[in-house]
Design a protein around this motif. Sequence first.
Motif, PDB file in Angstrom:
ATOM      1  N   ALA A  55       0.841  -1.207   0.000  1.00 10.15           N
ATOM      2  CA  ALA A  55       0.000   0.000   0.000  1.00 10.15           C
ATOM      3  C   ALA A  55       0.871   1.251   0.000  1.00 10.15           C
ATOM      4  CB  ALA A  55      -0.920  -0.011   1.212  1.00 10.15           C
ATOM      5  N   GLU A  56       1.927   1.233   0.809  1.00  8.63           N
ATOM      6  CA  GLU A  56       2.835   2.374   0.847  1.00  8.63           C
ATOM      7  C   GLU A  56       3.536   2.558  -0.498  1.00  8.63           C
ATOM      8  OE1 GLU A  56       5.406   1.454   4.073  1.00  8.63           O
ATOM      9  OE2 GLU A  56       4.014   2.175   5.624  1.00  8.63           O
ATOM     10  N   MET A  57       3.895   1.446  -1.127  1.00  4.71           N
ATOM     11  CA  MET A  57       4.540   1.542  -2.429  1.00  4.71           C
ATOM     12  C   MET A  57       3.591   2.138  -3.472  1.00  4.71           C
ATOM     13  SD  MET A  57       7.169   1.192  -4.277  1.00  4.71           S
ATOM     14  CE  MET A  57       8.275   0.203  -3.230  1.00  4.71           C
ATOM     15  N   THR A  58       2.309   1.788  -3.382  1.00  7.44           N
ATOM     16  CA  THR A  58       1.324   2.339  -4.318  1.00  7.44           C
ATOM     17  C   THR A  58       1.226   3.848  -4.164  1.00  7.44           C
ATOM     18  OG1 THR A  58       0.051   0.286  -4.261  1.00  7.44           O
ATOM     19  CG2 THR A  58      -1.084   2.272  -5.031  1.00  7.44           C
ATOM     20  N   ILE A  59       1.165   4.292  -2.895  1.00  7.94           N
ATOM     21  CA  ILE A  59       1.108   5.740  -2.645  1.00  7.94           C
ATOM     22  C   ILE A  59       2.386   6.417  -3.134  1.00  7.94           C
ATOM     23  CG2 ILE A  59       0.976   7.502  -0.855  1.00  7.94           C
ATOM     24  CD1 ILE A  59      -0.723   5.550   0.781  1.00  7.94           C
ATOM     25  N   HIS A  60       3.510   5.772  -2.852  1.00  9.51           N
ATOM     26  CA  HIS A  60       4.809   6.329  -3.258  1.00  9.51           C
ATOM     27  C   HIS A  60       4.879   6.510  -4.780  1.00  9.51           C
ATOM     28  CE1 HIS A  60       9.113   7.143  -2.993  1.00  9.51           C
ATOM     29  NE2 HIS A  60       9.312   6.239  -3.940  1.00  9.51           N
ATOM     30  N   LYS A  61       4.471   5.499  -5.517  1.00  7.20           N
ATOM     31  CA  LYS A  61       4.502   5.587  -6.969  1.00  7.20           C
ATOM     32  C   LYS A  61       3.529   6.644  -7.486  1.00  7.20           C
ATOM     33  CE  LYS A  61       5.908   0.807  -7.897  1.00  7.20           C
ATOM     34  NZ  LYS A  61       5.514  -0.498  -8.516  1.00  7.20           N
ATOM     35  N   SER A  62       2.420   6.800  -6.757  1.00 10.66           N
ATOM     36  CA  SER A  62       1.402   7.749  -7.194  1.00 10.66           C
ATOM     37  C   SER A  62       1.948   9.177  -7.160  1.00 10.66           C
ATOM     38  CB  SER A  62       0.161   7.641  -6.314  1.00 10.66           C
ATOM     39  OG  SER A  62      -0.793   8.620  -6.693  1.00 10.66           O
ATOM     40  N   TYR A  63       2.520   9.594  -6.016  1.00  7.37           N
ATOM     41  CA  TYR A  63       2.997  10.986  -5.969  1.00  7.37           C
ATOM     42  C   TYR A  63       4.294  11.164  -6.744  1.00  7.37           C
ATOM     43  CZ  TYR A  63       6.164   9.830  -2.011  1.00  7.37           C
ATOM     44  OH  TYR A  63       7.148   9.312  -1.206  1.00  7.37           O
ATOM     45  N   GLN A  64       5.041  10.092  -6.947  1.00  7.57           N
ATOM     46  CA  GLN A  64       6.232  10.225  -7.783  1.00  7.57           C
ATOM     47  C   GLN A  64       5.859  10.394  -9.261  1.00  7.57           C
ATOM     48  OE1 GLN A  64       9.407  10.719  -6.999  1.00  7.57           O
ATOM     49  NE2 GLN A  64       8.646  10.836  -4.895  1.00  7.57           N
ATOM     50  N   SER A  65       4.731   9.859  -9.661  1.00  7.04           N
ATOM     51  CA  SER A  65       4.273  10.089 -11.040  1.00  7.04           C
ATOM     52  C   SER A  65       3.881  11.557 -11.228  1.00  7.04           C
ATOM     53  CB  SER A  65       3.090   9.174 -11.370  1.00  7.04           C
ATOM     54  OG  SER A  65       1.964   9.492 -10.580  1.00  7.04           O
ATOM     55  N   VAL A  66       3.332  12.153 -10.165  1.00  3.47           N
ATOM     56  CA  VAL A  66       3.019  13.584 -10.212  1.00  3.47           C
ATOM     57  C   VAL A  66       4.314  14.395 -10.333  1.00  3.47           C
ATOM     58  CG1 VAL A  66       1.998  15.524  -8.976  1.00  3.47           C
ATOM     59  CG2 VAL A  66       0.897  13.285  -8.898  1.00  3.47           C
ATOM     60  N   TYR A  67       5.318  13.978  -9.583  1.00  2.00           N
ATOM     61  CA  TYR A  67       6.631  14.640  -9.640  1.00  2.00           C
ATOM     62  C   TYR A  67       7.214  14.529 -11.053  1.00  2.00           C
ATOM     63  CZ  TYR A  67      11.731  14.857  -9.304  1.00  2.00           C
ATOM     64  OH  TYR A  67      13.055  15.136  -9.522  1.00  2.00           O
ATOM     65  N   LYS A  68       7.134  13.367 -11.651  1.00  2.00           N
ATOM     66  CA  LYS A  68       7.654  13.176 -13.002  1.00  2.00           C
ATOM     67  C   LYS A  68       6.937  14.072 -14.004  1.00  2.00           C
ATOM     68  CE  LYS A  68       8.416   9.621 -16.525  1.00  2.00           C
ATOM     69  NZ  LYS A  68       8.225   8.193 -16.889  1.00  2.00           N
ATOM     70  N   GLN A  69       5.631  14.182 -13.863  1.00  2.00           N
ATOM     71  CA  GLN A  69       4.856  15.036 -14.755  1.00  2.00           C
ATOM     72  C   GLN A  69       5.250  16.500 -14.583  1.00  2.00           C
ATOM     73  OE1 GLN A  69       0.630  14.748 -14.143  1.00  2.00           O
ATOM     74  NE2 GLN A  69       0.125  15.949 -15.969  1.00  2.00           N
ATOM     75  N   LEU A  70       5.497  16.915 -13.335  1.00  2.00           N
ATOM     76  CA  LEU A  70       5.918  18.291 -13.065  1.00  2.00           C
ATOM     77  C   LEU A  70       7.274  18.581 -13.701  1.00  2.00           C
ATOM     78  CD1 LEU A  70       5.616  21.014 -11.662  1.00  2.00           C
ATOM     79  CD2 LEU A  70       6.495  19.956  -9.564  1.00  2.00           C
ATOM     80  N   VAL A  71       8.201  17.651 -13.571  1.00  2.00           N
ATOM     81  CA  VAL A  71       9.541  17.836 -14.151  1.00  2.00           C
ATOM     82  C   VAL A  71       9.464  17.913 -15.669  1.00  2.00           C
ATOM     83  CG1 VAL A  71      11.783  16.731 -14.487  1.00  2.00           C
ATOM     84  CG2 VAL A  71      10.748  16.782 -12.212  1.00  2.00           C
ATOM     85  N   GLU A  72       8.660  17.074 -16.285  1.00  2.00           N
ATOM     86  CA  GLU A  72       8.525  17.090 -17.741  1.00  2.00           C
ATOM     87  C   GLU A  72       7.905  18.409 -18.215  1.00  2.00           C
ATOM     88  OE1 GLU A  72       6.251  13.644 -18.571  1.00  2.00           O
ATOM     89  OE2 GLU A  72       7.976  12.268 -18.482  1.00  2.00           O
ATOM     90  N   THR A  73       6.982  18.943 -17.433  1.00  2.00           N
ATOM     91  CA  THR A  73       6.380  20.230 -17.784  1.00  2.00           C
ATOM     92  C   THR A  73       7.422  21.343 -17.731  1.00  2.00           C
ATOM     93  OG1 THR A  73       4.234  19.529 -16.917  1.00  2.00           O
ATOM     94  CG2 THR A  73       4.594  21.894 -17.177  1.00  2.00           C
ATOM     95  N   LEU A  74       8.265  21.323 -16.700  1.00  2.00           N
ATOM     96  CA  LEU A  74       9.320  22.336 -16.582  1.00  2.00           C
ATOM     97  C   LEU A  74      10.300  22.234 -17.750  1.00  2.00           C
ATOM     98  CD1 LEU A  74      10.073  22.224 -12.741  1.00  2.00           C
ATOM     99  CD2 LEU A  74       8.712  23.892 -14.007  1.00  2.00           C
ATOM    100  N   LYS A  75      10.604  21.024 -18.178  1.00  2.00           N
ATOM    101  CA  LYS A  75      11.512  20.844 -19.313  1.00  2.00           C
ATOM    102  C   LYS A  75      10.915  21.447 -20.580  1.00  2.00           C
ATOM    103  CE  LYS A  75      13.955  16.684 -17.738  1.00  2.00           C
ATOM    104  NZ  LYS A  75      14.218  15.236 -18.013  1.00  2.00           N
TER     105      LYS A  75
END
Length: 234
Positions: A137-157
Amino acid sequence: MVDDIHNMAHEPASDPEAIEEILEEDAVDIDFDDVVEAAAATVEAADAAPPFNEDNSVDSAVVADLERQVAGLKAQLEDRANQSMRIAADFENYRKRTSKEKDELATQIKGDTVIELLPVVDNFERARSQIKPQTEAEMTIHKSYQSVYKQLVETLKRLGVSAMRAEGQEFDPLLHEAVMREPTADHAEGVVIEEFVRGYQLGDRVLRHAMVKVAAPPEDDSQSPDVESTGPSD
């Protein structure tokens, strides 16, 4: 009209349509209508008073007057042509400057917005490095907000933002902020050996300096050996 164009060409950009309105209102000044009318009047005057006497000899006074009028018309025509060239040059300079100022303003606004988002990026990176999920369950949450982080970084690029890679680079005060110096023999003096806070750039503009640790020369712990003093022998 010419003064209005010159003033706008050397003042800060305002409404880009203003100079076009001036050109439209006073377009007759650039069409040389007054010169054409004067030339027509000169031709009519020449027809009315031909430069010949009754004996078909040339009337020098009439010819001289016509030559003066022609010279005046040539001067007016040249003046209008130069005036048109100056107006066109001033308008082109005005257009280029307003376009440049518009681009600079857009870059400034974009950079200021990205600066406000950088702490959010920092928090995502801290979470990724510090939080170690233990359950599924913790891994699911971790992957979820890390996908948001990845999307944010790609937007900045896509906006043109790039992260600095400071470690191993020569210290550059234009890009880095040294918050610590560490004497070491493992790295050359002035090399960044650790990055505490990542720096970011937008094109050539530095949005945030990287906070780093810089290598310093190793400390010399060696001491000069004591020299035993000898007194005069008895």
